[in-house]
Motif scaffolding. Structure first.
Motif, short mmCIF file in Angstrom:
data_model
loop_
_atom_site.label_atom_id
_atom_site.label_comp_id
_atom_site.label_asym_id
_atom_site.label_seq_id
_atom_site.Cartn_x
_atom_site.Cartn_y
_atom_site.Cartn_z
N ILE A 1 -84.31 11.81 11.90
CA ILE A 1 -83.67 12.82 11.05
C ILE A 1 -84.59 13.10 9.87
O ILE A 1 -84.89 12.20 9.08
CB ILE A 1 -82.31 12.35 10.54
N ILE A 2 -85.07 14.32 9.76
CA ILE A 2 -86.09 14.66 8.78
C ILE A 2 -85.49 15.54 7.68
O ILE A 2 -84.71 16.45 7.98
CB ILE A 2 -87.28 15.37 9.45
N PRO A 3 -85.83 15.30 6.41
CA PRO A 3 -85.33 16.18 5.34
C PRO A 3 -85.68 17.64 5.61
O PRO A 3 -86.80 17.95 6.04
CB PRO A 3 -86.06 15.65 4.10
N SER A 4 -84.72 18.53 5.37
CA SER A 4 -84.94 19.95 5.62
C SER A 4 -83.98 20.74 4.74
O SER A 4 -83.36 20.20 3.84
CB SER A 4 -84.68 20.28 7.11
N ASN A 5 -83.86 22.04 5.02
CA ASN A 5 -83.01 22.90 4.20
C ASN A 5 -81.64 23.14 4.80
O ASN A 5 -80.86 23.92 4.25
CB ASN A 5 -83.69 24.25 3.98
N GLU A 6 -81.33 22.51 5.94
CA GLU A 6 -80.06 22.76 6.60
C GLU A 6 -79.43 21.47 7.09
O GLU A 6 -80.12 20.50 7.42
CB GLU A 6 -80.25 23.72 7.79
N TYR B 1 -80.62 18.60 5.01
CA TYR B 1 -80.47 18.96 3.60
C TYR B 1 -79.78 17.84 2.83
O TYR B 1 -80.08 17.62 1.65
CB TYR B 1 -79.68 20.26 3.46
N VAL B 2 -78.85 17.13 3.48
CA VAL B 2 -78.23 15.98 2.82
C VAL B 2 -79.28 14.95 2.44
O VAL B 2 -79.30 14.42 1.33
CB VAL B 2 -77.15 15.34 3.73
N LEU B 3 -80.21 14.69 3.37
CA LEU B 3 -81.29 13.74 3.08
C LEU B 3 -82.18 14.25 1.95
O LEU B 3 -82.61 13.48 1.09
CB LEU B 3 -82.13 13.50 4.33
#
Length: 878
Positions: A307-312, A316-318
């Motif tokens: 699970i990679i940080p992103s905008n959605e 996005y939670v990360l």
């Protein structure tokens, strides 16, 4: 007992009771309605629902499950750091029975582990059971089992909220029993504090007895097989055992953060920051330690699970959690990226039980550093804006407009702004913020609609059936008009035109009747499934009910089909060549090119791009036939190898496109019959579109051939111009670059020498302003490093003065200031002065009271900025 010993003793105990010790499920859940795995039972849901057979003999299992509760219905984020026990990430110890043992064994073993193995004092334990209500009878069976171990006053009835578990409004459910621990120093909390949300009496273990099926009418029917699902917070169990020194002293603070689960992280943070963790609940430094320690566990475990940080969505939670940690690091004095460095202690501490942390250690570190670098670039400016607004408030509410600016310009999530506001004792206008967010979303939708010529049909009171799409089989069909809108758009009973969807552009073509012709330039679909044919009438007039021939532009459709299938091949090749955890973040399938966005933390290397091209073209050469089939969404989720953006909403039945064993994806678009129809695939660009989101653009078919021909022509022209063979171009260009670099270096050295040689002349230009000496000079064309060197020489030469120098370099302004110590003592501040001067040149900056520098966008404004120095000083200190 250490935390490792506690965890292992749990495994050993249940292994002795014939339980299979099961590996933790991924934090990335199979269920599309979950952001993260948030409970131990998530991975066993198919067994409970009868969708999968129990693989364990007998039907018993035990595990420690990685869980995240941050975002969505279950969200502990805002409480992290402020108390002793809330976390975004935690472990849930559990034992399970799938139609095997039931209440008696579950209660017997819970008691045996808690009291005989771990040594919890029996007089401090309370058991709860479901006390019954208007829907269900009391669970007297569980009550009687507990009374074998505890006196009646320590066996407490609970209500439906506390002691009845349901997966949803319908489905498996049942009563539950909990064990609670009295943590008061004297051991006298009494039954009244059980389930009273008191830190002095907390739940340690929940035993769920799944024995009913909840029906839609609110009734409950017995299940054919009964199950047990238990959950115990690992960190909480460690805190009670370790903080009470194996139950010998209950007088101290009993906190999850005071255990060896967190102490290795705290020690690392202490070494990095030079500060000491002190366990206080309100001290900002201690809160920062707890927040960072919690958040690094959450991020490291999540990224290790793909699970990679992103905008959605969950990404996005990360990203919010990471940015909260990075900003909190400022409290510990961290200015440069620091968060990613904690990856090593996480892998070292947890790697034995969760080997994925060690296997992905470098990858986790790279992703965290990339995210941290990205946010750091705007963090300080955002903090300055927040401080300016907060300091100037007359009330106790931080304005929505400024909170929105922090979000939109500096990447501050609302909850991060709220945390900063709480530290100052103020609140954020969250309602106003949400209103601004909605306005932005509305504007974005309107902009999209305008660009795509979407016809709005809500006000036309249409009463027509959804169009039947026949375009998978046909590009031409005889049909009839069911409606002609005032805007001119036409609706057909059946249509071969594919409406824009899933990133694929809508079809073009024509609709012909006996007395009219209509050129279709776009195809869209309303939320009700009505397909709109948008365009212009070439002759005549269309009428409702008229028979017509609808024909798609077959050449354009063929281009789109090639690009759409290539998008699937590109998606699979990216995961094969670069990283198996890559997820799609958006796409555009046009007639002349394709665009694919995906979550990744760094640029794809040139050699990887070449390999991706090779992999895709290899699949094209294999000429693999495509297969499309319809499947239930549940079967797709169970398959494990079908790609889908499960944040999207799907119906119960979905369409799956298979390219042999290479690519399997949910997709409603149009595709080639076999990969050989694509012809050729070329990547034309790879770039960043947002933090953690990369974009690849590519062409296929004739466009790919044209791209290759243009590349060849360009290469030939350059090789002829430089009089070298194409193969020798890299070396020749490298040599030219080195020559240019050497010439540039020589030029800078000459500029620096010339500037330094003029120091004496500059020193003679000192003036008296506001009671002290000032030197303000424009040095013409000069880079910043040379400007600083001149400033340092002047500082040595002039004992007491304010010095401001400016220059232009590559079209931009360079500004630097110095204030001698005696004038600093009088309140003159170099950072504030240079910031005001830089505004004139379209820039900004700052620094320390004695020395500062700034930049500006407009190098032509340097003279004007320098001329304004005297006036600015007079305003500040006149």
């Amino acid at each position: 007992m250490t935390s490792k010993e506690i965890r292992q003793s749990f495994f050993d105990f249940f292994e002795s009771k014939q339980h299979t010790i099961v590996k933790s499920g991924s934090l990335l859940p199979d269920a599309p309605n979950l952001l993260f795995t948030n409970a131990g039972m998530n991975q066993f849901v198919p067994i409970f629902l009868g969708q999968a057979n129990c693989p364990y003999t007998p039907g018993r299992a035990a595990d420690t499950q990685k869980c995240i509760r941050a975002g969505g219905k279950h969200n502990d984020l805002e409480d992290v750091g402020a108390d002793t026990y809330h976390h975004t990430f935690f472990e849930m110890l559990g034992n399970w029975s799938f139609g095997d043992y039931f209440k008696k064994e579950a209660i017997d073993w819970a008691w045996e582990l808690i009291t005989d193995v771990w040594g919890f004092p029996k007089e401090r334990l309370y058991a709860t059971y479901f006390g019954g209500d208007e829907k269900s009878e009391a669970d007297l069976e569980a009550k009687e089992f507990w009374l074998r171990y505890l006196p009646a006053e320590q066996v407490v009835p609970g209500n439906r909220k506390d002691n009845f578990w349901q997966m949803g409004d319908t489905g498996p459910c049942g009563p539950c029993s909990e064990l609670h621990v009295d943590l008061t120093p004297e051991g006298n909390c009494g039954p009244g504090m059980v389930n009273a949300d008191s830190a002095d009496c907390i739940e340690i273990w929940n035993l769920v007895f799944i024995q009913f099926n909840a029906n839609a009418d609110g009734t409950f029917a017995p299940l054919p097989a009964k199950h047990v699902d238990t959950g115990m917070g690992f960190e909480r169990a460690c805190s009670i055992i370790q903080c009470t020194k194996n139950f010998t002293d209950f007088s101290g603070v009993i906190s999850n953060y005071e255990t060896d689960v967190f102490s290795p992280i705290f020690r690392t943070l202490e070494e990095m920051s030079g500060k000491t963790y002190g366990s206080a609940m309100t001290d900002p430094v201690d809160i920062a330690f707890r927040v960072i320690a919690d958040h690094i566990r959450c991020l490291a475990f999540s990224i290790a699970d793909g699970i990679i940080p992103s905008n959605e969505g969950r990404g996005y939670v990360l990203r919010r959690i990471l940015r909260r940690a990075v900003r909190t690091g400022r409290i510990l004095g961290f200015k440069d990226p620091f968060f990613y460095k904690l990856t090593d202690i996480i892998a070292e501490t947890y790697g034995d039980v969760f080997p994925e942390l060690r296997n992905n250690q470098d990858r986790v570190k790279k992703i965290l550093k990339a995210e941290e670098d990205s946010f750091n670039r705007t963090l300080d400016r955002g903090i300055v804006l927040f401080d300016q607004v907060a300091s100037g408030l007359t009330g106790k509410t931080f304005p929505a407009e400024d909170a929105f600016k922090l979000y939109d310009t500096f990447g501050f999530p609302l909850d991060l702004t709220e945390v900063m506001a709480r530290e100052r004792g103020i609140a954020v206008d969250a309602e106003g913020f949400e209103k601004l967010m909605n306005e932005q979303r509305k504007q974005a939708r309107a902009d999209h609609a305008n660009k795509k010529s979407v016809v709005l049909v809500e006000d036309e009171n249409l009463d027509v059936d959804a169009s039947e799409f026949v375009g998978y089989e046909f590009t031409k069909c005889e049909t009839e008009i069911v409606e002609v809108l005032e805007s001119g758009a036409i609706m057909l009973k059946e249509t071969p035109f594919y409406p824009e969807s899933g990133g694929q552009q809508g079809d073009h073509g024509e609709i012909k009747g006996n007395d009219f012709g209509f050129k279709v330039t776009d195809t869209q679909k309303t939320p009700d499934g009505i397909i709109l044919h948008i365009g212009e009438m070439t002759f005549g007039a269309a009428k409702k009910g008229e028979p017509v021939l609808a024909s798609v532009d077959r050449y354009r459709r063929g281009q789109i089909r090639r690009n759409h299938t290539s998008t699937h091949l590109l998606n699979a090749a990216l995961r094969e060549v670069v990283d198996g955890s890559i997820k799609q973040a958006g796409s555009m399938v046009a007639s002349d090119y394709l665009r694919f966005d995906f979550n990744y933390f760094e640029a794809i290397k040139p050699e990887q791009l070449r390999k991706i091209e090779q992999v895709v073209n290899h699949q094209i050469l294999r000429n693999t036939p495509l297969e499309t089939l319809e499947m239930s969404l549940a079967d797709v989720q169970k398959s494990g190898d079908i790609q889908a953006v499960f944040d999207d909403k799907y119906g119960e039945t979905v369409r799956v496109v298979n390219v042999g064993n290479f690519s399997k994806e949910l997709c409603g678009g149009t595709h080639v019959e076999a990969t050989g129809d694509i012809g050729q695939f070329r990547i034309v660009s790879e770039s960043s579109v947002a933090a953690g989101v990369r974009r690849i653009e590519a062409v296929t078919g004739m466009e790919a051939l044209a791209w290759t021909a243009e590349e060849h022509e360009l290469l030939s022209n350059i090789s002829q111009s430089l009089s070298v063979k194409p193969a020798d171009l890299p070396e020749r260009i490298k040599a030219m670059a080195e020559q240019a670099k050497a010439a540039e270096k020589q030029l800078k050295e000459l500029q620096m020498k010339a500037a330094v040689s003029n120091v004496d002349g500059l020193a003679d230009q000192v003036e008296q302003v506001a009671g002290f000496q000032i030197l303000a000079a424009d040095l013409g064309e000069m880079p910043m490093d040379a400007l600083r060197q001149v400033l340092d020489r002047l500082r040595q030469k002039i004992e007491s003065a304010v010095i401001v120098l400016g220059s232009a370099s590559e079209g931009k302004a360079c500004l630097a200031a110095s204030v001698s110590d005696d004038l600093v003592a009088k309140g003159v501040h170099a950072g504030k002065l240079i910031g005001a001067v830089a505004k004139i040149a379209g820039g900004g900056g700052g620094g320390k009271p004695d020395k500062a520098q700034a930049g500006g966008k407009d190098g032509t404004k340097v003279a004007e900025a320098i001329a304004a120095v005297t006036g600015i000083l007079n305003e500040m200190h006149g």
